[in-house]
Design an enzyme around this catalytic site. Structure first.
Site, PDB file in Angstrom:
ATOM      1  N   GLU A  56       0.762  -1.140   0.401  1.00  0.00           N
ATOM      2  CA  GLU A  56      -0.274   0.238   0.132  1.00  0.00           C
ATOM      3  C   GLU A  56       0.694   1.365   0.098  1.00  0.00           C
ATOM      4  O   GLU A  56       0.164   2.106  -0.186  1.00  0.00           O
ATOM      5  CB  GLU A  56      -1.035   0.384   1.092  1.00  0.00           C
ATOM      6  CG  GLU A  56      -0.284  -0.108   2.567  1.00  0.00           C
ATOM      7  CD  GLU A  56      -0.554  -1.886   2.875  1.00  0.00           C
ATOM      8  OE1 GLU A  56      -1.108  -2.149   3.481  1.00  0.00           O
ATOM      9  OE2 GLU A  56       0.399  -2.255   2.194  1.00  0.00           O
ATOM     10  N   CYS A  81      -0.989  -3.958   7.875  1.00  0.00           N
ATOM     11  CA  CYS A  81      -1.023  -4.143   9.103  1.00  0.00           C
ATOM     12  C   CYS A  81      -1.293  -2.590  10.526  1.00  0.00           C
ATOM     13  O   CYS A  81      -1.619  -2.232   9.903  1.00  0.00           O
ATOM     14  CB  CYS A  81       0.378  -3.667   8.995  1.00  0.00           C
ATOM     15  SG  CYS A  81       2.018  -2.995   8.557  1.00  0.00           S
ATOM     16  N   CYS A  90       0.972   0.411   8.416  1.00  0.00           N
ATOM     17  CA  CYS A  90       0.903   0.933   7.605  1.00  0.00           C
ATOM     18  C   CYS A  90      -0.619   2.238   6.870  1.00  0.00           C
ATOM     19  O   CYS A  90      -1.095   2.510   6.934  1.00  0.00           O
ATOM     20  CB  CYS A  90       0.406  -0.035   6.541  1.00  0.00           C
ATOM     21  SG  CYS A  90       2.080  -0.742   6.062  1.00  0.00           S
ATOM     22  N   ALA A 160       9.700 -37.438  -8.774  1.00  0.00           N
ATOM     23  CA  ALA A 160       9.104 -37.777 -10.226  1.00  0.00           C
ATOM     24  C   ALA A 160       9.319 -39.225 -10.098  1.00  0.00           C
ATOM     25  O   ALA A 160       9.853 -40.217  -9.346  1.00  0.00           O
ATOM     26  CB  ALA A 160      10.360 -37.356 -11.241  1.00  0.00           C
ATOM     27  N   ARG A 195      12.285 -24.314  -6.647  1.00  0.00           N
ATOM     28  CA  ARG A 195      13.361 -24.249  -5.724  1.00  0.00           C
ATOM     29  C   ARG A 195      13.380 -22.496  -5.059  1.00  0.00           C
ATOM     30  O   ARG A 195      13.208 -22.196  -4.025  1.00  0.00           O
ATOM     31  CB  ARG A 195      13.886 -24.902  -5.426  1.00  0.00           C
ATOM     32  CG  ARG A 195      14.520 -25.945  -5.949  1.00  0.00           C
ATOM     33  CD  ARG A 195      15.818 -26.746  -5.944  1.00  0.00           C
ATOM     34  NE  ARG A 195      16.058 -28.007  -5.931  1.00  0.00           N
ATOM     35  CZ  ARG A 195      17.001 -28.926  -6.564  1.00  0.00           C
ATOM     36  NH1 ARG A 195      18.521 -27.737  -6.820  1.00  0.00           N
ATOM     37  NH2 ARG A 195      17.137 -29.706  -6.609  1.00  0.00           N
ATOM     38  N   THR A 207      19.009 -39.972  -0.466  1.00  0.00           N
ATOM     39  CA  THR A 207      19.553 -39.498  -1.522  1.00  0.00           C
ATOM     40  C   THR A 207      20.869 -38.690  -1.674  1.00  0.00           C
ATOM     41  O   THR A 207      21.112 -38.125  -2.656  1.00  0.00           O
ATOM     42  CB  THR A 207      18.368 -38.183  -1.283  1.00  0.00           C
ATOM     43  OG1 THR A 207      17.157 -38.676  -1.354  1.00  0.00           O
ATOM     44  CG2 THR A 207      18.228 -37.272  -2.918  1.00  0.00           C
ATOM     45  N   GLU A 302      11.645 -32.942  -1.320  1.00  0.00           N
ATOM     46  CA  GLU A 302      12.817 -33.800  -2.278  1.00  0.00           C
ATOM     47  C   GLU A 302      13.090 -35.292  -2.581  1.00  0.00           C
ATOM     48  O   GLU A 302      13.514 -35.563  -4.109  1.00  0.00           O
ATOM     49  CB  GLU A 302      13.079 -32.438  -2.649  1.00  0.00           C
ATOM     50  CG  GLU A 302      12.740 -31.519  -3.460  1.00  0.00           C
ATOM     51  CD  GLU A 302      13.848 -31.201  -4.315  1.00  0.00           C
ATOM     52  OE1 GLU A 302      15.079 -31.660  -5.767  1.00  0.00           O
ATOM     53  OE2 GLU A 302      14.103 -30.298  -5.033  1.00  0.00           O
ATOM     54  N   GLY A 304      14.387 -39.080   0.371  1.00  0.00           N
ATOM     55  CA  GLY A 304      13.776 -39.807  -0.942  1.00  0.00           C
ATOM     56  C   GLY A 304      12.314 -40.669  -0.568  1.00  0.00           C
ATOM     57  O   GLY A 304      11.669 -39.855   0.154  1.00  0.00           O
TER      58      GLY A 304
END
Length: 376
Positions: A56, A81, A90, A160, A195, A207, A302, A304
């Site tokens: 704002e 806020c 604000c 995947a 990411r 992993t 991500e 395993g």
């Protein structure tokens, strides 16, 4: 066009503006602001970067003729806020500028705000409308609202898998330490974009051992998230890419003798913090509390399969993004299985992307936090 339709039209633009802050404002919410005078947009703004001025204020500063503000409507995708934080309240600026009407998409469920901003404006004699495109605004900031309501980060599962349901092939000890790619390059670029939009990225011991990933943002422009590594026995090689010291990294280890002995080896690595937890009491809740206490409002897991399944079994996930590549493994590590609620489907060349949602943020709000009472 009636007033409600007009308000929805301008609020849709606010949501578009808010998205410009994605990946740069967390743990703050994304917020867009619009100023309209006689059906003409005279100012726009959004929250650009964490710690900088809010949407704002940026919108007000963009207006060339400030005298017009006294006959204008301010549209906000989130309640303004009313407290001192990184910036002043604000609401004080809105009141000082004499803006007579403010349209807000949704209340802010931060306990420091929670209806107080709207109440403050109304007590100053400003007309305030609340709830225009409310569901869309809450979905936009689902990470922020989940963090406020559930007191944990928004959890995104990502993996995947092959057409026949495997996320990894059978690997021999002599196989190279590197990822076994299932999807195409377009899919991998999308993962790097994701990411850049989250505050943390999490993987487990296997992993790191099998893939030796860097967990950074390479195929996209943006901020690299904090790396979160789970290694209960601290058995990973210190030469692993995730310990290169280039990115802030949290390493969760167990309260055991093996881990304690090796801690000194890792002490000199820059940007690395070692956190001991009691795995016998459940790793997931302790880890999430630690991230919450560090003001990390989103984490992408991500892998395993063991780590992802552990969060699924405890129903600790909000979104799952599952790529299906055009391959068969016939044997290997089975993909996670969970109660599916398909949210969207996309095709990226010969790879497919299925997105699932556990519960949307509107359901979370109804479960976890009462609506604030706002004076009419």
């Amino acid at each position: 066009m009636d007033t409600l339709c007009t308000d929805k039209l301008y609020m849709a633009r606010c949501l578009e503006l808010a998205l410009n802050g994605q990946g740069n404002v967390a743990p703050n919410p994304m917020v867009g602001a619009l100023i309209v005078h006689n059906d003409c947009i005279i100012g726009e703004g959004y929250h650009i970067k964490y710690g900088d001025s809010h949407a704002e204020i940026n919108a007000i500063n963009s207006v060339k003729d400030k005298s017009l503000l006294r006959q204008s409507t301010l549209y906000l995708s989130l309640e303004p806020c009313s407290h001192f934080g990184k910036t002043p309240p604000c609401v004080d600026t809105i009141i000082a500028m004499g803006i007579p009407r403010v349209v807000v998409a949704t209340i802010d469920f931060n306990p420091k705000v929670m209806g107080r901003g709207v109440d403050y404006l109304r007590k100053a004699g400003i007309e305030v409308v609340v709830g225009v495109l409310e569901d869309e605004a809450r979905d936009l900031n689902r990470r922020f609202f989940t963090f406020q309501i559930k007191r944990r980060p928004y959890i995104i599962l990502k993996w995947a898998q092959t057409i026949d349901g495997f996320i990894d092939a059978v690997r021999a000890p002599s196989d190279p330490i590197a990822p076994v790619w299932i999807t195409n390059e377009l899919s991998r670029s999308m993962v790097h974009r994701w990411r850049s939009e989250e505050q943390a990225i999490l993987i487990g011991t296997k992993t790191v051992e099998k893939d030796n990933p860097k967990l950074n943002v390479r195929d996209w422009s943006g901020r690299t998230p904090t790396r979160v590594i789970i290694d209960r026995k601290l058995r990973l090689p210190i030469e692993s890419n995730v310990f290169d010291g280039c990115i802030p990294t949290l390493l969760f280890i167990g309260n055991n003798a093996t881990a304690s002995v090796r801690k000194t080896e890792f002490a000199a690595i820059s940007n690395l913090e070692i956190i001991s937890i009691d795995f016998a009491r459940g790793m997931e809740f302790q880890l999430l509390k630690e991230l919450y206490d560090r003001n990390i409002n989103s984490v992408m897991i991500e892998g395993g399969a063991i780590i992802i399944n552990s969060f699924v079994q405890k129903n600790l996930w909000d979104e799952a993004r599952v790529f299906v590549g055009n391959k068969f493994f016939y044997d290997g590590v089975k993909a996670p299985v969970f109660a599916r609620n398909l949210y969207s489907y996309d095709e990226l060349g010969d790879s497919k992307l299925f997105t699932y949602r556990n519960k949307n943020v509107v359901e979370l709000q109804k479960e976890g936090a009462p609506e604030p009472e706002i004076p009419s």
